[in-house]
Scaffold this motif. Structure first.
Motif, PDB file in Angstrom:
ATOM      1  N   LEU A  25      40.261  60.751  42.082  1.00 44.32           N
ATOM      2  CA  LEU A  25      40.606  61.995  41.110  1.00 44.32           C
ATOM      3  C   LEU A  25      41.187  62.713  42.215  1.00 44.32           C
ATOM      4  N   LYS A  37      45.030  61.720  42.414  1.00 48.84           N
ATOM      5  CA  LYS A  37      45.498  62.117  40.925  1.00 48.84           C
ATOM      6  C   LYS A  37      45.386  63.378  40.804  1.00 48.84           C
ATOM      7  N   THR A  84      49.625  63.062  30.019  1.00 51.34           N
ATOM      8  CA  THR A  84      48.438  63.320  30.235  1.00 51.34           C
ATOM      9  C   THR A  84      46.754  63.572  29.717  1.00 51.34           C
ATOM     10  N   GLU A  89      49.284  64.054  42.244  1.00 56.74           N
ATOM     11  CA  GLU A  89      49.885  63.608  41.421  1.00 56.74           C
ATOM     12  C   GLU A  89      50.101  64.503  40.224  1.00 56.74           C
TER      13      GLU A  89
END
Length: 153
Positions: free
Chosen positions: A39, A42, A139, A45
């Motif tokens: 995570l 992530k 998402t 991102e």
């Protein structure tokens, strides 16, 4: 043709994307727990995605004669995304839920942007909101899957 409301929703989006980037950054810095290794990157991102949208939205606003918010004070005064002082006392689930809440808000803002730009006939700005909404919904689905819940779209 008037584009006053289009400029307003684009500028609201500038403020909210700027604020949301900081919220995601906080999650990135303060997360601890299971799935950290997956995570933590992530969040990078997500920040990149939000910052890419911010640039596109601000440049579109400039293109149609608007002036994007560009100071921390303006972002803070205009955003509808809440924040709080960072702390280490939140679980990974709580951190993801905060990020998810922000993406849900942005999805709804995109819906508003689609409606406003349609009414004012700005299909280029509308396309930006449609593209953002589709990516944000993906998402949202992924975050809900990580949390073990349905996407509620």
């Amino acid at each position: 043709m008037s584009n006053v409301k289009t400029k307003e929703v684009l500028n609201q989006t500038v403020a909210d994307l700027s604020q949301f980037s900081a919220v995601i950054h906080q999650a990135h810095w303060y997360m601890r727990g299971t799935s950290f290794l997956a995570l933590h990157p992530k969040m990078d991102e997500f920040m990149d995605e939000v910052n890419d949208y911010l640039d596109v939205v601000a440049e579109r606003l400039i293109t149609i004669g608007g002036s994007p918010f560009s100071t921390l004070k303006e972002f803070s005064e205009q955003t509808k995304i809440k924040d709080e002082i960072g702390s280490y006392d939140k679980t990974m689930t709580e951190r993801l839920s905060i990020v998810l809440e922000g993406f849900h808000y942005l999805r709804n803002l995109c819906t508003e942007g689609i409606e406003v730009t349609e009414a004012e006939g700005d299909h280029v700005s509308q396309d930006i909101f449609i593209d953002m909404k589709g990516n944000i919904e993906k998402t949202i689905w992924m975050l809900h899957a990580e949390l073990g819940t349905a996407p509620e779209l």
